[in-house]
Design a protein around this motif. Structure first.
Motif, PDB file in Angstrom:
ATOM      1  N   ASP A  40      -6.592  20.105  11.768  1.00  0.00           N
ATOM      2  CA  ASP A  40      -6.097  21.238  10.985  1.00  0.00           C
ATOM      3  C   ASP A  40      -6.110  22.491  11.850  1.00  0.00           C
ATOM      4  N   HIS A  41      -5.821  23.634  11.236  1.00  0.00           N
ATOM      5  CA  HIS A  41      -5.733  24.890  11.990  1.00  0.00           C
ATOM      6  C   HIS A  41      -7.078  25.304  12.576  1.00  0.00           C
ATOM      7  N   ASN A  42      -8.163  24.776  12.028  1.00  0.00           N
ATOM      8  CA  ASN A  42      -9.504  25.082  12.549  1.00  0.00           C
ATOM      9  C   ASN A  42      -9.986  24.003  13.522  1.00  0.00           C
ATOM     10  N   GLN A  43      -9.082  23.144  13.940  1.00  0.00           N
ATOM     11  CA  GLN A  43      -9.363  22.064  14.887  1.00  0.00           C
ATOM     12  C   GLN A  43     -10.325  21.013  14.323  1.00  0.00           C
ATOM     13  N   ASN A  44     -10.403  20.946  13.003  1.00  0.00           N
ATOM     14  CA  ASN A  44     -11.176  19.870  12.385  1.00  0.00           C
ATOM     15  C   ASN A  44     -10.354  18.583  12.456  1.00  0.00           C
ATOM     16  N   TYR A  45     -10.991  17.524  12.901  1.00  0.00           N
ATOM     17  CA  TYR A  45     -10.285  16.265  13.188  1.00  0.00           C
ATOM     18  C   TYR A  45     -10.450  15.293  12.031  1.00  0.00           C
ATOM     19  N   THR A  46      -9.327  14.707  11.601  1.00  0.00           N
ATOM     20  CA  THR A  46      -9.333  13.665  10.580  1.00  0.00           C
ATOM     21  C   THR A  46      -8.811  12.370  11.194  1.00  0.00           C
ATOM     22  N   ASP A  47      -9.584  11.305  11.029  1.00  0.00           N
ATOM     23  CA  ASP A  47      -9.197  10.001  11.593  1.00  0.00           C
ATOM     24  C   ASP A  47      -9.280   8.960  10.479  1.00  0.00           C
ATOM     25  N   ASN A  48      -8.135   8.426  10.094  1.00  0.00           N
ATOM     26  CA  ASN A  48      -8.084   7.460   8.994  1.00  0.00           C
ATOM     27  C   ASN A  48      -8.063   6.010   9.472  1.00  0.00           C
ATOM     28  N   GLY A  49      -8.625   5.788  10.654  1.00  0.00           N
ATOM     29  CA  GLY A  49      -8.776   4.418  11.138  1.00  0.00           C
ATOM     30  C   GLY A  49      -7.472   3.810  11.617  1.00  0.00           C
ATOM     31  N   GLU A  50      -7.401   2.511  11.554  1.00  0.00           N
ATOM     32  CA  GLU A  50      -6.237   1.784  12.057  1.00  0.00           C
ATOM     33  C   GLU A  50      -5.568   1.015  10.922  1.00  0.00           C
ATOM     34  N   ALA A  51      -4.253   1.140  10.863  1.00  0.00           N
ATOM     35  CA  ALA A  51      -3.485   0.429   9.836  1.00  0.00           C
ATOM     36  C   ALA A  51      -3.168  -0.979  10.313  1.00  0.00           C
ATOM     37  N   ILE A  52      -3.427  -1.955   9.476  1.00  0.00           N
ATOM     38  CA  ILE A  52      -3.153  -3.364   9.776  1.00  0.00           C
ATOM     39  C   ILE A  52      -2.208  -3.911   8.705  1.00  0.00           C
ATOM     40  N   THR A  53      -1.209  -4.643   9.137  1.00  0.00           N
ATOM     41  CA  THR A  53      -0.276  -5.257   8.195  1.00  0.00           C
ATOM     42  C   THR A  53      -0.956  -6.415   7.474  1.00  0.00           C
ATOM     43  N   ASN A  54      -0.986  -6.357   6.161  1.00  0.00           N
ATOM     44  CA  ASN A  54      -1.667  -7.387   5.373  1.00  0.00           C
ATOM     45  C   ASN A  54      -0.803  -8.621   5.132  1.00  0.00           C
ATOM     46  N   ASP A  55       0.526  -8.418   5.064  1.00  0.00           N
ATOM     47  CA  ASP A  55       1.413  -9.538   4.732  1.00  0.00           C
ATOM     48  C   ASP A  55       2.628  -9.514   5.654  1.00  0.00           C
ATOM     49  N   PHE A  56       2.418  -9.918   6.883  1.00  0.00           N
ATOM     50  CA  PHE A  56       3.475  -9.891   7.886  1.00  0.00           C
ATOM     51  C   PHE A  56       4.706 -10.709   7.468  1.00  0.00           C
ATOM     52  N   PRO A  57       4.543 -11.929   6.933  1.00  0.00           N
ATOM     53  CA  PRO A  57       5.731 -12.714   6.574  1.00  0.00           C
ATOM     54  C   PRO A  57       6.624 -12.066   5.517  1.00  0.00           C
ATOM     55  N   SER A  58       6.061 -11.142   4.733  1.00  0.00           N
ATOM     56  CA  SER A  58       6.851 -10.513   3.672  1.00  0.00           C
ATOM     57  C   SER A  58       7.631  -9.285   4.140  1.00  0.00           C
ATOM     58  N   LEU A  59       7.415  -8.856   5.371  1.00  0.00           N
ATOM     59  CA  LEU A  59       8.143  -7.693   5.867  1.00  0.00           C
ATOM     60  C   LEU A  59       9.633  -8.003   5.978  1.00  0.00           C
ATOM     61  N   ILE A  60      10.440  -7.000   5.716  1.00  0.00           N
ATOM     62  CA  ILE A  60      11.886  -7.149   5.873  1.00  0.00           C
ATOM     63  C   ILE A  60      12.204  -7.100   7.363  1.00  0.00           C
ATOM     64  N   PRO A  61      12.972  -8.045   7.897  1.00  0.00           N
ATOM     65  CA  PRO A  61      13.238  -8.096   9.343  1.00  0.00           C
ATOM     66  C   PRO A  61      13.926  -6.835   9.853  1.00  0.00           C
ATOM     67  N   PRO A  62      13.588  -6.402  11.060  1.00  0.00           N
ATOM     68  CA  PRO A  62      14.207  -5.192  11.629  1.00  0.00           C
ATOM     69  C   PRO A  62      15.719  -5.270  11.698  1.00  0.00           C
ATOM     70  N   GLU A  63      16.271  -6.486  11.943  1.00  0.00           N
ATOM     71  CA  GLU A  63      17.717  -6.601  12.079  1.00  0.00           C
ATOM     72  C   GLU A  63      18.455  -6.359  10.759  1.00  0.00           C
ATOM     73  N   ASN A  64      17.710  -6.248   9.655  1.00  0.00           N
ATOM     74  CA  ASN A  64      18.342  -5.891   8.376  1.00  0.00           C
ATOM     75  C   ASN A  64      18.606  -4.395   8.265  1.00  0.00           C
ATOM     76  N   SER A  65      18.012  -3.626   9.168  1.00  0.00           N
ATOM     77  CA  SER A  65      18.232  -2.179   9.162  1.00  0.00           C
ATOM     78  C   SER A  65      19.590  -1.858   9.774  1.00  0.00           C
ATOM     79  N   ARG A  66      20.242  -0.851   9.235  1.00  0.00           N
ATOM     80  CA  ARG A  66      21.536  -0.438   9.780  1.00  0.00           C
ATOM     81  C   ARG A  66      21.385   0.190  11.162  1.00  0.00           C
TER      82      ARG A  66
END
Length: 542
Positions: free
Chosen positions: A146-172
């Motif tokens: 933030d503006h007072n240089q206070n650091y926020t760290d929300n850890g690491e995001a992990i995909t829970n259901d990889f097979p259910s993701l929409i394939p990248p090639e479906n994006s325009r």
């Protein structure tokens, strides 16, 4: 709401997979409320033009990914943009942010937030919060100050259901016009390699089933895609999955080529039988060796023994069905320069198509990065974070190891010199060490074929004069100028010449014939007269 994706790559042939992978997860309702733009370039693009293009679009948010080779260029570009557009929000992700991000955010105040981890499931939630005028930086993966240089760290995001993701090639925004496309058939890694960003987590591996992969490949084939890079960390980590995919790939023989990384120490009998049955040219295989020293492999957290790796590598090469590349990593803990040279020669004796020798990169988020001091690893603080000194290699020998990497690319990995260079280094114990030192005073940043041949020829003349003729033969076989000193004592054969009998059966005035004495043998070359500077049509050694 104006969103811009900044896509900076190392070369034109690459494009960001992250953008279509994220955009594909958005709902249609979200897409209708966003005006997406994309600005693409390479690290060699004109900065001024890119700045002007982005300024003209005046985005509200800029997203981009940073990694080894684009981070410095991309950051310098974004800092200029922030000066012109002070209200723009800049959010970055990618491998550069898998470690601690506190120092980065403090020293790069232009950046609103960075994201650590896999973003496909989080991105739609964040986009919706922006649409709702309440950007949610409390979501998993976000790091910010933030503006007072206070650091926020929300850890690491992990995909829970990889097979259910929409394939990248479906994006325009998926790029079908590039020389190759990339696909993940699995997410996560069983291995614990200390140099890899996936190694510290030893995360659960999630797989796509063979039917899903086949369907995606059919779609890509319909778009004219011929070259597919499989991004799985270790393709054969799960033998059953690997075999099922190879069966799928076989159905695209003659239409597609698949690049994948196989751990040679983990090739079991069932996989061997499948590999033996594959159509020629279907695969391009990277065989991860890293080192042939078991102590080094153990310290690096690498599964499998050196003996098993060599056995697997020899098996892959023996098939003769596809190109096999092997790799070594210089600078690993306890890996001496002497051992590196010995391992390189051992690999050369196996005769893979290419040998990649790279310096260890001490990457953010890896075990080596977090324990660099304990392991006596000294490395560059800026990308690409190459190791400068290890517990086993001093800075001078590390420079030699770096030269070996370039030497390998110029001579071993170039088909024009491959056979010659392999013969020289495997049949003469001191050749490679002396050649590395010889090139200390040679600029190897640019070595066109003629210059490469001249360097190797001059070296042989100085240290191994009896071997110069091997370089001459490679030079002539590559179609390089016959009037060069490197061509050696090559002579033109004329009809009616009685000194030697030309072995070509159909002699014609359309061709010119040359010969070169190589020890007890003679190499004969038949050149088509109308094709200048081309390799010979035929070569006979008798």
């Amino acid at each position: 709401m104006r969103f811009l994706w900044l896509d900076i790559n190392s070369s034109y042939s690459h494009s960001s997979l992250a953008f279509p992978a994220l955009e594909a997860q958005l709902s249609q309702a979200q897409r209708e409320k966003i005006q997406w733009e994309i600005i693409s370039g390479t690290i060699n693009s004109d900065t001024g033009n890119l700045v002007a293009d982005i300024f003209f679009l005046k985005p509200d948010y800029i997203f981009s990914t940073l990694w080894l080779f684009n981070s410095e260029f991309t950051l310098s570009l974004l800092k200029r943009i922030k000066s012109l557009l002070p209200d723009v929000k800049i959010i970055l992700g990618g491998p550069e942010f898998l470690g601690s991000n506190y120092d980065f955010l403090l020293t790069n105040k232009e950046i609103t937030a960075v994201f650590r981890g896999e973003a496909e499931e989080t991105f739609p939630l964040f986009v919706q919060s922006v649409i709702d005028s309440s950007p949610d930086y409390s979501l998993p993966g976000f790091c910010l100050t933030d503006h007072n240089q206070n650091y926020t760290d929300n850890g690491e995001a992990i995909t829970n259901d990889f097979p259910s993701l929409i394939p990248p090639e479906n994006s325009r925004f998926f790029r079908f016009d590039k020389p190759f496309v990339q696909i993940e058939t699995s997410r996560g890694c069983f291995n614990t390699c200390s140099f890899c960003v996936s190694g510290s987590k030893c995360s659960k591996v999630q797989y796509l089933d063979a039917g899903t992969v086949n369907k995606r490949l059919e779609y890509l084939a319909s778009k004219g895609i011929k070259d597919v890079r499989i991004l799985d960390r270790t393709f054969n980590a799960n033998e059953r999955h690997a075999i099922s995919l190879l069966d799928v790939f076989s159905g695209f023989a003659g239409k597609m080529t698949f690049h994948l990384e196989i751990h040679p120490a983990l090739i079991r009998d069932n996989l061997k039988r499948t590999l033996e049955s594959l159509p020629a040219g279907l695969l391009h295989v990277e065989a991860g060796i890293q080192s042939l020293n078991d102590t080094v492999l153990s310290l690096a957290g690498r599964a499998g023994s050196s003996e098993a790796s060599l056995e697997g590598l020899r098996f892959l090469i023996s098939l003769g069905l596809f190109e096999v590349h092997a790799d070594l990593i210089a600078g690993l803990p306890s890996y001496t320069y002497k051992s590196l040279i010995e391992d390189y020669i051992t690999l050369a004796k196996c005769s893979p198509s290419e040998i990649q020798t790279e310096l260890l990169k001490v990457l953010p988020g890896t075990f080596f990065k977090e324990n660099a001091s304990k392991l006596n690893l000294k490395y560059s603080p800026v990308p690409p974070y190459e190791v400068l000194q290890s517990d086993a290699v001093n800075p001078v020998d590390m420079l030699r190891a770096s030269r070996l990497s370039r030497i390998s690319d110029i001579w071993y990995n170039d088909k024009r010199w491959h056979s010659c260079f392999r013969k020289l280094i495997t049949e003469n114990d001191k050749f490679l060490l002396l050649f590395i030192d010889f090139t200390d005073s040679v600029n190897l940043s640019s070595a066109a074929p003629q210059r490469a041949g001249s360097i190797l020829f001059d070296f042989c003349n100085k240290y191994f004069p009896e071997l110069s003729v091997q370089v001459s033969h490679a030079w002539i076989s590559a179609g390089l100028p016959l009037n060069s000193k490197v061509a050696g004592n090559v002579k033109k054969w004329e009809k009616g010449f009685t000194g030697k009998n030309c072995p070509f059966s159909d002699l014609t005035y359309n061709n010119s014939y040359y010969y070169l004495d190589i020890n007890e043998n003679t190499a004969w070359y038949s050149f088509l007269n109308k094709r200048k500077n081309y390799p010979p049509e035929s070569i006979i050694i008798n």
